[in-house]
Structures are given as structure tokens and as C-alpha cells.
Design an enzyme around this catalytic site. Sequence first.
Site, PDB file in Angstrom:
ATOM      1  N   TYR A  40      -1.257  -1.313  10.567  1.00  0.00           N
ATOM      2  CA  TYR A  40      -1.453  -1.529   9.131  1.00  0.00           C
ATOM      3  C   TYR A  40      -0.274  -0.965   8.341  1.00  0.00           C
ATOM      4  O   TYR A  40       0.294  -1.639   7.471  1.00  0.00           O
ATOM      5  CB  TYR A  40      -2.752  -0.875   8.676  1.00  0.00           C
ATOM      6  CG  TYR A  40      -2.977  -0.906   7.191  1.00  0.00           C
ATOM      7  CD1 TYR A  40      -3.455  -2.048   6.562  1.00  0.00           C
ATOM      8  CD2 TYR A  40      -2.714   0.213   6.400  1.00  0.00           C
ATOM      9  CE1 TYR A  40      -3.658  -2.090   5.193  1.00  0.00           C
ATOM     10  CE2 TYR A  40      -2.915   0.194   5.029  1.00  0.00           C
ATOM     11  CZ  TYR A  40      -3.389  -0.956   4.430  1.00  0.00           C
ATOM     12  OH  TYR A  40      -3.582  -0.981   3.073  1.00  0.00           O
ATOM     13  N   SER A  87       0.859  -1.185   0.000  1.00  0.00           N
ATOM     14  CA  SER A  87       0.000   0.000   0.000  1.00  0.00           C
ATOM     15  C   SER A  87       0.890   1.227   0.000  1.00  0.00           C
ATOM     16  O   SER A  87       2.055   1.161   0.426  1.00  0.00           O
ATOM     17  CB  SER A  87      -0.894   0.002   1.245  1.00  0.00           C
ATOM     18  OG  SER A  87      -1.467   1.283   1.479  1.00  0.00           O
TER      19      SER A  87
END
Length: 279
Positions: free
Chosen positions: A155, A142
Amino acid sequence: MGNELAGKVAVITGGASGLGSAMVERFVAEGARVVIGDIDGDAGSALADRCGPGALFRTTDVGDPEQIGHLVDLAVQEFGGLHIICNNAGISGTMHKSILHDDFADFHRVMSVNVLGVMAGTRLAAKHMAENGGGSIINLSSVGGVQAGGGVMTYRASKAAVIHFTKSAAIELAQHDVRVNCIAPGNIPTDLLAKASTTMSPEKAERMTRAMREMMNRDRPLPREGTPEDVAEAAVYFAGDRSRYLTGTVLAVDGGTTAGKPVMRRSSAEANGSAAAKS
């Protein structure tokens, strides 16, 4: 679309929805046979049915390496081999006001899915590929793993780990003609933000999601929003022969977000006025 992946067999984790389902559909359209793994049995089975005989589904929790092994075995047994794996499955963790309020209660679950799942998927697929002529491993990170920022710290840490692991695995597996690359999507509408807001009221979660989307749009140089299909296009590129000399690469599919801040955009009225002045 053509037959860029004709004759190839792929495993795609987290394939029942979002980025994963776009990859599944595109891979099948390009001639690949695909084994889909996901914890959502209903959505995964429905997707496999829509894709026809070129797709199979198996309920899979990638936090358990043994279950990933079952996906690899299924691909080999039912389709005769394995040439590609997309380690796409991931979760966001819970959104907190700040790190000062984060109790890290979801740390082990996020890391088991986002990091262990990728590492195990890479190892298990590579064991088959190394003995059968090589292959392509595609790991999903990401922009949150590329750029530092606030919020969902676990995350972000997990996605940064995916990038470093991908590069390390690429170095080690190159001798076996196994390529390992990484896609770092950004500003792609999926339900990941909503899942991070489960502790909030629906109204607050909607406001937060909308505000974050607006912020992402302001930070993106390209004026259009990305789509899951944009990420699937990148995955097809890494999966196919066009990228046969690429390994250890991190491709940001983010509209330029990680490149830098956008220049001030003109309004449509200003743009029209400038065009009229030139005519």
C-alpha cells in the site's frame, strides 16, 4: 457552499463511500454533475439517488482500464463533457505482523487498483480534456506515500508511486492546459483500516484499529481529527478555478502529520489554570 463548480462535469472513482462519497456530495452541492464509479453497486446507486439528477452511477472496477473508459464516455454522453476526474478508488491490502510475514499475495491487486487505476484514469480523462480546453485531474495518495513507516508495504509503495506519477503527468500534460494534482490524506476515519484487518478476529482487528487511531492522534499536531469533508474541500479547490495556476502539487490533508511531531499538549486543566492566572 455556492456554485464553485457550476457547469462542470466530474468523474469520481471509489465514490460510493468514505472520502469518495464526501467528494461526490460536495461536488454536487457546488453545482457539478458527477459520474460515480465504484465496485459497490448498492451504495453507489443509493448515493446517486440521494444526489438527484446531478449524479449518475456505474459499477466500475478501476483495476480494469476499459471500465474507467466507460465512465469517461458516460460523462461525455450524458452530461456533455468532462472537466474533472478524481482518481480516488483505492484499497489497503492485508495487514501483516511485519514484512517478514508478508507473502505479497495481494501485490498485483493493490497495484492494479491504486496505481494502474490512477494512471489509466489520468490518461483516459486527459485524452478528452486535451482536445476540449483542458481540465483538472486529482489523484488520491496518502501520507503513507509521503512518510516511510512499517506495515502494509505494498500500500505504501503504491501511494508513493501515485505521487511520482502525478508530478510526471503534470509536466507532460501542462501544454494541454490539463492540471494534475494530488491529495495525500492522513488520519481521516474511514473503513480502510478495518478492511486491512480481515485476516484477524473481530476482537483483534478492533484492538488494532483502536491502537493505530490512538497512535495517529498522538502524531498529529492539530488537536482535532480530520474528516472526509476536509478532503472533499481540498478536492473542490483543485477542481475549481481558484487553483488554475497549480499543477504537480501534493497537498497533505493530515492535520500537520507530515510536517513534524506535535509539541507537548497541555491538559485542559493546565490550560484553564493558565487562563485563570492571566485574568
